[in-house]
Design a protein around this motif. Structure first.
Motif, PDB file in Angstrom:
ATOM      1  N   MET A 163     -16.476   8.949 -32.771  1.00 58.71           N
ATOM      2  CA  MET A 163     -16.742   9.438 -34.559  1.00 58.71           C
ATOM      3  C   MET A 163     -17.754   8.684 -35.217  1.00 58.71           C
ATOM      4  SD  MET A 163     -14.167  11.592 -33.959  1.00 58.71           S
ATOM      5  CE  MET A 163     -13.106  12.186 -35.792  1.00 58.71           C
ATOM      6  N   THR A 164     -18.619   9.975 -35.402  1.00 56.94           N
ATOM      7  CA  THR A 164     -19.484   8.855 -36.790  1.00 56.94           C
ATOM      8  C   THR A 164     -18.418   8.454 -38.067  1.00 56.94           C
ATOM      9  OG1 THR A 164     -20.501  10.340 -37.714  1.00 56.94           O
ATOM     10  CG2 THR A 164     -21.328  10.012 -35.817  1.00 56.94           C
ATOM     11  N   THR A 165     -19.239   7.859 -39.420  1.00 65.18           N
ATOM     12  CA  THR A 165     -19.098   7.210 -39.944  1.00 65.18           C
ATOM     13  C   THR A 165     -19.102   8.449 -40.731  1.00 65.18           C
ATOM     14  OG1 THR A 165     -20.816   6.406 -41.010  1.00 65.18           O
ATOM     15  CG2 THR A 165     -19.257   4.955 -39.534  1.00 65.18           C
ATOM     16  N   ASP A 166     -19.756   9.169 -41.045  1.00 61.00           N
ATOM     17  CA  ASP A 166     -19.934  10.673 -41.763  1.00 61.00           C
ATOM     18  C   ASP A 166     -19.106  11.812 -41.118  1.00 61.00           C
ATOM     19  OD1 ASP A 166     -21.798  10.845 -41.505  1.00 61.00           O
ATOM     20  OD2 ASP A 166     -23.323  10.759 -42.343  1.00 61.00           O
ATOM     21  N   ALA A 167     -19.238  11.685 -40.054  1.00 60.08           N
ATOM     22  CA  ALA A 167     -18.629  12.932 -39.752  1.00 60.08           C
ATOM     23  C   ALA A 167     -19.853  13.638 -38.963  1.00 60.08           C
ATOM     24  CB  ALA A 167     -17.164  14.133 -40.310  1.00 60.08           C
ATOM     25  N   VAL A 168     -20.489  13.283 -39.654  1.00 60.38           N
ATOM     26  CA  VAL A 168     -22.474  13.729 -39.353  1.00 60.38           C
ATOM     27  C   VAL A 168     -22.843  13.094 -37.739  1.00 60.38           C
ATOM     28  CG1 VAL A 168     -24.314  14.961 -39.975  1.00 60.38           C
ATOM     29  CG2 VAL A 168     -22.115  15.337 -41.174  1.00 60.38           C
ATOM     30  N   PRO A 169     -23.142  14.190 -37.359  1.00 61.54           N
ATOM     31  CA  PRO A 169     -23.934  13.637 -35.929  1.00 61.54           C
ATOM     32  C   PRO A 169     -25.411  13.045 -36.149  1.00 61.54           C
ATOM     33  CG  PRO A 169     -23.668  16.003 -35.801  1.00 61.54           C
ATOM     34  CD  PRO A 169     -23.484  16.313 -36.978  1.00 61.54           C
ATOM     35  N   ARG A 170     -25.542  12.411 -35.667  1.00 62.40           N
ATOM     36  CA  ARG A 170     -26.904  11.574 -35.521  1.00 62.40           C
ATOM     37  C   ARG A 170     -27.965  11.803 -34.868  1.00 62.40           C
ATOM     38  NH1 ARG A 170     -23.889   9.722 -39.368  1.00 62.40           N
ATOM     39  NH2 ARG A 170     -23.423   8.415 -39.754  1.00 62.40           N
ATOM     40  N   PHE A 171     -29.147  12.312 -34.836  1.00 66.85           N
ATOM     41  CA  PHE A 171     -30.999  12.785 -34.848  1.00 66.85           C
ATOM     42  C   PHE A 171     -31.636  10.859 -34.612  1.00 66.85           C
ATOM     43  CE2 PHE A 171     -34.643  13.674 -34.553  1.00 66.85           C
ATOM     44  CZ  PHE A 171     -35.413  13.304 -33.905  1.00 66.85           C
ATOM     45  N   HIS A 172     -31.864  10.224 -33.124  1.00 69.57           N
ATOM     46  CA  HIS A 172     -32.353   8.772 -33.704  1.00 69.57           C
ATOM     47  C   HIS A 172     -33.761   9.197 -31.646  1.00 69.57           C
ATOM     48  CE1 HIS A 172     -29.742   7.243 -34.607  1.00 69.57           C
ATOM     49  NE2 HIS A 172     -28.219   7.367 -33.931  1.00 69.57           N
ATOM     50  N   GLN A 173     -34.993   8.853 -32.825  1.00 71.63           N
ATOM     51  CA  GLN A 173     -36.107   8.162 -32.447  1.00 71.63           C
ATOM     52  C   GLN A 173     -35.825   7.369 -31.985  1.00 71.63           C
ATOM     53  OE1 GLN A 173     -39.722   9.533 -33.460  1.00 71.63           O
ATOM     54  NE2 GLN A 173     -40.843   9.244 -31.606  1.00 71.63           N
ATOM     55  N   LEU A 174     -35.557   6.779 -30.107  1.00 71.42           N
ATOM     56  CA  LEU A 174     -35.071   5.562 -30.096  1.00 71.42           C
ATOM     57  C   LEU A 174     -36.018   4.727 -29.859  1.00 71.42           C
ATOM     58  CD1 LEU A 174     -32.140   6.794 -27.766  1.00 71.42           C
ATOM     59  CD2 LEU A 174     -32.000   5.069 -30.064  1.00 71.42           C
ATOM     60  N   ALA A 175     -37.213   5.061 -28.991  1.00 70.07           N
ATOM     61  CA  ALA A 175     -38.457   4.819 -28.380  1.00 70.07           C
ATOM     62  C   ALA A 175     -39.763   5.879 -28.774  1.00 70.07           C
ATOM     63  CB  ALA A 175     -38.539   4.411 -27.327  1.00 70.07           C
ATOM     64  N   PRO A 176     -40.923   5.888 -28.752  1.00 72.12           N
ATOM     65  CA  PRO A 176     -41.723   6.536 -28.522  1.00 72.12           C
ATOM     66  C   PRO A 176     -41.596   7.533 -27.425  1.00 72.12           C
ATOM     67  CG  PRO A 176     -42.842   4.890 -28.868  1.00 72.12           C
ATOM     68  CD  PRO A 176     -41.264   4.671 -28.789  1.00 72.12           C
ATOM     69  N   ASN A 177     -41.148   8.940 -27.353  1.00 71.26           N
ATOM     70  CA  ASN A 177     -41.109  10.480 -26.643  1.00 71.26           C
ATOM     71  C   ASN A 177     -39.904  10.422 -26.480  1.00 71.26           C
ATOM     72  OD1 ASN A 177     -43.983  11.199 -27.380  1.00 71.26           O
ATOM     73  ND2 ASN A 177     -43.689  11.663 -25.471  1.00 71.26           N
ATOM     74  N   VAL A 178     -38.551   9.490 -26.872  1.00 71.27           N
ATOM     75  CA  VAL A 178     -36.586   9.145 -26.557  1.00 71.27           C
ATOM     76  C   VAL A 178     -36.315   9.627 -27.920  1.00 71.27           C
ATOM     77  CG1 VAL A 178     -35.681   7.776 -25.689  1.00 71.27           C
ATOM     78  CG2 VAL A 178     -37.865   7.025 -25.128  1.00 71.27           C
ATOM     79  N   VAL A 179     -35.659  10.585 -27.153  1.00 72.56           N
ATOM     80  CA  VAL A 179     -34.981  11.039 -28.131  1.00 72.56           C
ATOM     81  C   VAL A 179     -33.329  11.776 -27.848  1.00 72.56           C
ATOM     82  CG1 VAL A 179     -36.593  12.507 -29.581  1.00 72.56           C
ATOM     83  CG2 VAL A 179     -35.459  13.838 -27.652  1.00 72.56           C
ATOM     84  N   SER A 180     -32.888  11.564 -28.733  1.00 72.73           N
ATOM     85  CA  SER A 180     -30.986  11.703 -28.896  1.00 72.73           C
ATOM     86  C   SER A 180     -30.854  12.347 -29.785  1.00 72.73           C
ATOM     87  CB  SER A 180     -30.558  10.503 -28.120  1.00 72.73           C
ATOM     88  OG  SER A 180     -29.444  10.241 -28.568  1.00 72.73           O
ATOM     89  N   ILE A 181     -29.490  13.062 -29.838  1.00 75.28           N
ATOM     90  CA  ILE A 181     -29.151  13.525 -30.863  1.00 75.28           C
ATOM     91  C   ILE A 181     -27.042  13.124 -29.779  1.00 75.28           C
ATOM     92  CG2 ILE A 181     -27.930  14.971 -32.080  1.00 75.28           C
ATOM     93  CD1 ILE A 181     -30.195  16.021 -32.313  1.00 75.28           C
ATOM     94  N   SER A 182     -26.067  12.474 -30.831  1.00 76.44           N
ATOM     95  CA  SER A 182     -24.858  12.822 -30.983  1.00 76.44           C
ATOM     96  C   SER A 182     -24.204  11.947 -32.089  1.00 76.44           C
ATOM     97  CB  SER A 182     -25.062  10.832 -29.888  1.00 76.44           C
ATOM     98  OG  SER A 182     -25.597  10.232 -30.742  1.00 76.44           O
ATOM     99  N   GLY A 183     -22.499  11.775 -31.440  1.00 70.30           N
ATOM    100  CA  GLY A 183     -21.663  11.909 -32.565  1.00 70.30           C
ATOM    101  C   GLY A 183     -21.154  13.464 -33.312  1.00 70.30           C
ATOM    102  N   TYR A 184     -20.751  13.933 -32.195  1.00 72.32           N
ATOM    103  CA  TYR A 184     -20.068  15.111 -32.952  1.00 72.32           C
ATOM    104  C   TYR A 184     -19.332  15.261 -33.276  1.00 72.32           C
ATOM    105  CZ  TYR A 184     -23.844  16.797 -29.966  1.00 72.32           C
ATOM    106  OH  TYR A 184     -25.241  17.124 -29.181  1.00 72.32           O
ATOM    107  N   ASN A 185     -17.492  14.604 -32.943  1.00 75.62           N
ATOM    108  CA  ASN A 185     -16.833  14.044 -33.569  1.00 75.62           C
ATOM    109  C   ASN A 185     -15.651  14.965 -33.889  1.00 75.62           C
ATOM    110  OD1 ASN A 185     -17.634  11.873 -36.750  1.00 75.62           O
ATOM    111  ND2 ASN A 185     -19.235  13.688 -36.221  1.00 75.62           N
ATOM    112  N   GLY A 186     -15.757  15.729 -32.438  1.00 73.60           N
ATOM    113  CA  GLY A 186     -14.258  16.389 -31.802  1.00 73.60           C
ATOM    114  C   GLY A 186     -15.354  17.928 -31.633  1.00 73.60           C
ATOM    115  N   ARG A 187     -16.440  17.589 -31.811  1.00 72.80           N
ATOM    116  CA  ARG A 187     -16.513  19.453 -32.488  1.00 72.80           C
ATOM    117  C   ARG A 187     -17.909  19.265 -31.614  1.00 72.80           C
ATOM    118  NH1 ARG A 187     -15.918  23.474 -37.485  1.00 72.80           N
ATOM    119  NH2 ARG A 187     -13.330  22.677 -37.048  1.00 72.80           N
ATOM    120  N   GLY A 188     -17.587  19.299 -29.746  1.00 76.40           N
ATOM    121  CA  GLY A 188     -19.033  19.304 -28.713  1.00 76.40           C
ATOM    122  C   GLY A 188     -19.304  20.853 -28.320  1.00 76.40           C
ATOM    123  N   ILE A 189     -18.630  21.487 -27.784  1.00 76.68           N
ATOM    124  CA  ILE A 189     -19.627  22.774 -27.499  1.00 76.68           C
ATOM    125  C   ILE A 189     -20.402  23.836 -27.999  1.00 76.68           C
ATOM    126  CG2 ILE A 189     -18.230  25.054 -26.801  1.00 76.68           C
ATOM    127  CD1 ILE A 189     -15.940  23.791 -26.241  1.00 76.68           C
TER     128      ILE A 189
END
Length: 428
Positions: free
Chosen positions: A345-371
């Motif tokens: 769960m995220t604080t606002d129920a919206v997923p997060r997109f991160h660039q954790l480092a150069p050419n390292v990316v992530s999207i997470s935090g689906y708040n129970g709606r992952g499919i």
């Protein structure tokens, strides 16, 4: 999995076998290394491989081990938050991008299922959001208004029509979303993996990433079995099951436990009276109840809580009461399987997109709606790496990780609070 029948329950018993995979030995070079074999990672792998990118997926456990193999199997459109709230959070431009992407998310899932012949009990007959009392009905009326303003095929039914669709008079109405449906979630994850392998991706299970170091344009990953990977890009797709690598992803997510209980296959005389069009359903309670039928006619009932220690007996007893209140004809049906996991769960129920480092990316935090979000955002990450879209065209803003405040206390509250609520005599 891991000799634990409460990790994946019914889904592990009824899913087709996973494709053959091995532990990573030795060294490999690749264009993209993907960490995590859930919906996001597998969708990204499939879409990248289809664009002729060399892809290696590294999974610490097994395909679909996390939330992708444990959820109730509702393929929903959009997010938990209402459309106007989402646009207020993200702004009109990105908010509309997310609404368009995830509004069409179920269609993406069902199209992939059809294209790759994934045997996952796909049932695209819609979902029912069931109203509890007048307050729940007003909430659904506003959801209907906002989605219809965007052209979505959603429709609010009154109590009488809802009862015909649900097979229960327990609710004051229901919002039918014709875009949505259900699947067997672990079977879908395994099917995505098989499709990705067929397109050329390599998947290594029981291969935990233990280190990452950048050297020029390359990332060097070390794994638990002594293997190593050199990649130009990394997608971190571990979501709520993030461990030691990139711990900042875990720190920003509050874990919400969720469990499911499943009956035996119901006899035809009972199935005639319950969910005749096989829609999946959930209600408007704060501590919600979800329910659906699988292909064999088992009733799957779920809610917030963990099936461990004292919580197991409490949630089982609640399940018996809840099942009997929604469907009196099922009050004596025993539960044959059980399982549970964690929702990020995220604080606002919206997923997060991160660039954790150069050419390292992530999207997470689906708040129970992952499919459908996991599938859709995995595709979007593939498009980014392929150069089909730019960072400025991403549907989510690039953000820095922010640790969730009082995370441990909030997680304990969800676990204990759901047990206290379910131990009461009410219908929570």
């Amino acid at each position: 999995m891991q000799n634990d029948p409460r990790s994946h329950g019914l889904w592990e018993l009824t899913a087709p076998p996973a494709p053959s995979t091995t532990l990573l030995y030795g060294h490999v070079d690749t264009d993209v290394a993907i960490i995590g074999a859930g919906y996001t990672g597998l969708s990204a792998a499939l879409h990248l491989a289809q664009e002729s990118h060399d892809v290696v997926v590294l999974e610490a456990e097994e395909i679909g081990f996390g939330g992708s193999g444990r959820n109730v199997g509702l393929v929903n459109a959009g997010l938990w938050v209402m459309p106007q709230d989402l646009m207020a959070t993200l702004g009109a431009t990105m908010g509309r991008r997310v609404l368009d992407l995830l509004g069409n998310g179920p269609r993406l899932v069902f199209d992939l299922v059809e294209k790759h012949a994934i045997a996952c009990e796909a049932t695209p007959t819609g979902t029912l959001h069931c109203a509890v009392g007048n307050g729940g009905l007003e909430n659904l009326r506003e959801r209907e208004r906002q989605w219809q303003a965007l052209g979505a095929p959603v429709r609010l039914m009154d109590a009488t029509e809802a009862a015909r669709h649900i097979g229960s008079t327990a609710y004051t109405g229901a919002l039918l979303d014709e875009r949505a449906g259900t699947i067997q979630p672990l079977a879908y994850a395994r099917g995505l993996a098989r499709a990705a392998i067929g397109a050329g991706a390599r998947i290594h299970t029981h291969t935990r990433v233990t280190g990452a170091q950048q050297a020029g344009e390359w990332w060097h990953l070390r794994t638990s079995g002594g293997g190593s990977v050199r990649a130009r890009w990394i997608i971190v797709a571990t979501n709520a099951y993030t461990t030691n690598m990139w711990p900042e992803l875990r720190a920003e997510l509050v874990h919400l436990p969720y469990f499911n209980l499943a009956t035996r296959p119901l006899p035809p005389r009972l199935l005639e009276t319950i969910l005749p069009q096989r829609q999946g359903a959930w209600d408007t309670r704060e501590i919600l109840t979800s329910f659906r039928l699988d292909q064999a006619g088992r009733m799957v009932l779920g809610s917030v809580g963990a099936l461990d220690r004292a919580g197991r007996a409490i949630h089982h007893a609640w399940g018996r009461r809840a099942l009997g209140r929604i469907f009196p004809q099922l009050k004596h049906e025993p539960f044959e399987t059980e399982w549970y996991g964690s929702i990020g769960m995220t604080t606002d129920a919206v997923p997060r997109f991160h660039q954790l480092a150069p050419n390292v990316v992530s999207i997470s935090g689906y708040n129970g709606r992952g499919i459908s979000p996991g599938t859709a955002f995995g595709m979007v990450l593939a498009q980014l790496i392929c150069g089909q879209i730019t960072m400025a065209q991403m549907p989510l803003p690039r953000s820095t990780t922010q640790p969730a405040r009082a995370r441990a206390a909030r997680e304990a509250f969800y676990t204990v609070g759901s047990a206290v609520a379910h131990a009461g005599t009410g219908w929570l």
